[in-house]
Write a protein that holds these residues in place. Structure first.
Motif, mmCIF file in Angstrom:
data_model
loop_
_atom_site.group_PDB
_atom_site.id
_atom_site.type_symbol
_atom_site.label_atom_id
_atom_site.label_comp_id
_atom_site.label_asym_id
_atom_site.label_seq_id
_atom_site.Cartn_x
_atom_site.Cartn_y
_atom_site.Cartn_z
ATOM 1 N N PHE A 114 0.828 -1.209 0.000
ATOM 2 C CA PHE A 114 0.000 0.000 0.000
ATOM 3 C C PHE A 114 0.864 1.263 0.000
ATOM 4 N N ALA A 115 1.946 1.258 0.770
ATOM 5 C CA ALA A 115 2.840 2.419 0.826
ATOM 6 C C ALA A 115 3.416 2.711 -0.560
ATOM 7 N N TRP A 116 3.857 1.676 -1.227
ATOM 8 C CA TRP A 116 4.437 1.844 -2.562
ATOM 9 C C TRP A 116 3.373 2.286 -3.561
ATOM 10 N N TRP A 117 2.245 1.608 -3.589
ATOM 11 C CA TRP A 117 1.214 1.866 -4.595
ATOM 12 C C TRP A 117 0.608 3.264 -4.462
ATOM 13 N N PHE A 118 0.354 3.658 -3.218
ATOM 14 C CA PHE A 118 -0.279 4.957 -3.004
ATOM 15 C C PHE A 118 0.727 6.077 -2.756
ATOM 16 N N GLY A 119 2.039 5.747 -2.743
ATOM 17 C CA GLY A 119 3.082 6.753 -2.583
ATOM 18 C C GLY A 119 3.062 7.430 -1.221
ATOM 19 N N VAL A 120 2.866 6.630 -0.166
ATOM 20 C CA VAL A 120 2.827 7.168 1.196
ATOM 21 C C VAL A 120 3.863 6.442 2.051
ATOM 22 N N SER A 121 4.106 6.953 3.257
ATOM 23 C CA SER A 121 5.060 6.306 4.156
ATOM 24 C C SER A 121 4.476 4.999 4.693
ATOM 25 N N LEU A 122 5.363 4.157 5.251
ATOM 26 C CA LEU A 122 4.904 2.909 5.857
ATOM 27 C C LEU A 122 3.934 3.190 7.004
ATOM 28 N N TRP A 123 4.246 4.215 7.784
ATOM 29 C CA TRP A 123 3.356 4.562 8.896
ATOM 30 C C TRP A 123 1.976 4.967 8.382
ATOM 31 N N THR A 124 1.945 5.821 7.349
ATOM 32 C CA THR A 124 0.673 6.256 6.771
ATOM 33 C C THR A 124 -0.080 5.060 6.192
ATOM 34 N N ALA A 125 0.642 4.174 5.527
ATOM 35 C CA ALA A 125 0.011 2.968 4.969
ATOM 36 C C ALA A 125 -0.543 2.084 6.078
ATOM 37 N N PHE A 126 0.194 1.987 7.183
ATOM 38 C CA PHE A 126 -0.287 1.191 8.316
ATOM 39 C C PHE A 126 -1.551 1.809 8.908
ATOM 40 N N VAL A 127 -1.538 3.116 9.112
ATOM 41 C CA VAL A 127 -2.716 3.794 9.648
ATOM 42 C C VAL A 127 -3.895 3.626 8.685
ATOM 43 N N MET A 128 -3.624 3.780 7.400
ATOM 44 C CA MET A 128 -4.653 3.590 6.390
ATOM 45 C C MET A 128 -5.192 2.158 6.435
#
Length: 160
Positions: A114-128
């Protein structure tokens, strides 16, 4: 056996207890589970990211492919463990442990995706991913319970 456990377990006296087994059970299980999961994840990811369903559906299908492989590995290991237990059947506690184990394993692969696909940090992807984790914990529990009620318990959970 109390009436509350009767509703959570399929007993040997019910026709469903001898139901679907083996590879056919696994193929039907994974197919139904993942088709519903792709639709739910596409909608959830589109809402969480503000990106369209087309963009979110690509990662939902990739996540589904990862989940299928994990499902095969995890359920094989879980049923192998389960078959060695003295207490047979699937209690609420065993179903909760199954759902947490399955979804917990997915976090380690899906958050980086998710972090890679949506271009966000790992933390942001985890929260998402937290919203999806909560949804899928509940979905996994309910789906497994319903699947067992319709198709019967797997041999590993049936009384000897």
């Amino acid at each position: 056996m109390t009436s509350s456990t009767t509703h959570l377990q399929t007993t040997p006296s019910t026709p469903a207890s001898t139901g679907l087994q083996g590879i056919k059970r696994r193929v039907i299980y994974v197919t139904l589970y993942e088709l519903i999961a792709i639709a739910a994840a596409t909608l959830g990811l589109a809402l969480l990211t503000g990106q369209g369903a087309g963009h979110s559906s690509v990662v939902a299908v990739a996540a589904s492919a990862i989940a299928i492989v994990w499902n095969i590995v995890f359920n094989w290991a879980f049923e192998r463990w389960e078959s060695r237990q003295a207490m047979r059947g699937r209690s609420v506690g065993r179903r909760v442990a199954h759902a947490i184990g399955f979804e917990g394993g997915l976090v380690f692969t899906l958050v980086p995706l998710f972090a890679w696909w949506f271009g966000v940090s790992l933390w942001t992807a985890f929260v998402m991913d937290l919203g999806l984790i909560v949804f899928f914990l509940c979905y996994t529990f309910v789906f497994n319970w319903g699947f067992d009620r319709i198709f019967g318990l797997p041999a590993s959970a049936q009384a000897a």
